[in-house]
Design an enzyme around this catalytic site. Structure first.
Site, short mmCIF file in Angstrom:
data_model
loop_
_atom_site.label_atom_id
_atom_site.label_comp_id
_atom_site.label_asym_id
_atom_site.label_seq_id
_atom_site.Cartn_x
_atom_site.Cartn_y
_atom_site.Cartn_z
N PRO A 113 0.79 -1.23 0.00
CA PRO A 113 0.00 0.00 0.00
C PRO A 113 0.82 1.28 0.00
CG PRO A 113 -0.06 -1.06 2.16
CD PRO A 113 0.57 -2.03 1.21
N ASN A 114 0.33 2.22 -0.74
CA ASN A 114 0.87 3.58 -0.86
C ASN A 114 2.17 3.67 -1.66
OD1 ASN A 114 -1.19 4.89 0.72
ND2 ASN A 114 -0.30 3.90 2.51
N ARG A 117 5.29 11.14 -2.56
CA ARG A 117 5.07 10.78 -1.16
C ARG A 117 6.32 11.03 -0.32
NH1 ARG A 117 4.57 4.60 1.15
NH2 ARG A 117 4.19 5.20 3.31
N TYR A 158 11.42 8.95 1.22
CA TYR A 158 11.39 7.94 0.16
C TYR A 158 12.07 8.40 -1.13
CZ TYR A 158 8.01 5.74 3.27
OH TYR A 158 7.40 5.17 4.36
N ASN A 173 7.97 -5.88 -0.63
CA ASN A 173 7.87 -4.69 0.20
C ASN A 173 6.40 -4.56 0.57
OD1 ASN A 173 7.80 -2.24 1.47
ND2 ASN A 173 8.95 -1.12 -0.09
N ALA A 204 3.21 -0.74 4.87
CA ALA A 204 2.68 -0.66 6.24
C ALA A 204 2.20 -2.02 6.76
CB ALA A 204 1.55 0.36 6.30
N GLU A 250 12.80 -9.50 1.92
CA GLU A 250 12.04 -8.31 2.35
C GLU A 250 12.83 -7.05 1.99
OE1 GLU A 250 11.26 -8.43 6.55
OE2 GLU A 250 10.41 -6.40 6.59
N HIS A 286 12.70 -2.65 2.04
CA HIS A 286 12.09 -1.35 2.35
C HIS A 286 13.00 -0.26 1.80
CE1 HIS A 286 9.20 -3.25 4.98
NE2 HIS A 286 10.20 -3.98 5.44
N ARG A 329 13.40 4.81 12.15
CA ARG A 329 12.16 5.59 12.13
C ARG A 329 11.33 5.29 13.39
NH1 ARG A 329 9.44 4.95 6.47
NH2 ARG A 329 8.21 6.70 7.32
C1 DQA Z 1 8.26 1.13 3.67
C2 DQA Z 1 8.38 1.37 5.18
C3 DQA Z 1 7.04 1.19 5.87
O1 DQA Z 1 7.18 1.44 7.26
C4 DQA Z 1 6.02 2.15 5.31
O2 DQA Z 1 4.76 1.94 5.89
C5 DQA Z 1 5.95 2.13 3.83
C6 DQA Z 1 7.17 2.01 3.06
C7 DQA Z 1 9.56 1.43 2.92
O3 DQA Z 1 9.70 0.97 1.79
O4 DQA Z 1 10.44 2.13 3.44
O5 DQA Z 1 4.88 2.31 3.26
O6 DQA Z 1 7.94 -0.22 3.46
#
Ligand code: DQA
Length: 152
Positions: A11-12, A19, A24, A75, A78, A99, A101, A108
């Site tokens: 998501p997102n 964003r 990011y 990835n 959240a 995994e 990120h 963070r």
């Molecule tokens: C994320 C880190 C997560 O905590 C966050 O909710 C994201 C992006 C990252 O790629 O840094 O949406 O996965």
């Protein structure tokens, strides 16, 4: 054998580029997918990049991945920090999962320090921006090649 890898973004991540660029950077989801395609080509792997904002859809994609792919770069955004359902899907899919990120989740907020994916992952890359995906594909290639050697 050409390995086929699923790169699954949660998501997102479709909003990357606009964003929180201070966290990011300015790369977009299309930039990630482009990098993955180019990296996979240079590694002689096939890659499919998917993104969804829905937890249940991520679960279904991971369940189905078993028959279609050799490994998953995940990835879960959240949902990483909240989803027992994703944990269970990764556990049952039986594929190697790496995994990724973009940000360093450990530098963070504390709620991002918990990952339901990490205990099941072959490894975790975080904090390197989109380069993490490229590194993850290289690590996946090593992992799959090593597995093939072990199996003769
Ligand atoms: C994320 C880190 C997560 O905590 C966050 O909710 C994201 C992006 C990252 O790629 O840094 O949406 O996965």
């Amino acid at each position: 054998m050409t390995h086929k890898i699923l790169v699954l973004n949660g998501p997102n991540l479709n909003m990357l580029g606009m964003r929180e660029p201070e966290i990011y950077w300015r790369d977009s989801l299309a930039d990630i997918e482009d990098l993955c395609t180019k990296t996979a080509k240079s590694l002689k792997m096939d890659v499919e990049c998917l993104q969804t904002n829905y937890e249940g859809e991520m679960v279904t994609l991971i369940q189905k991945a078993h028959d279609q792919y050799n490994g998953i770069i995940l990835n879960a955004a959240a949902y990483t920090h909240t989803s027992v359902a994703l944990h269970d899907a990764v556990k049952l899919c039986g594929l190697p999962v790496i995994e990724v990120h973009l940000s360093n989740i450990y530098s963070r907020e504390e709620f991002r320090h918990k990952s339901y994916i990490s205990p099941l992952a072959k490894g975790v890359l975080c904090g390197f921006g989109i380069m993490g995906y490229s590194l993850a594909l290289q690590a996946m290639k090593n992992e799959l090649n090593a597995g093939e050697k072990d199996n003769g």
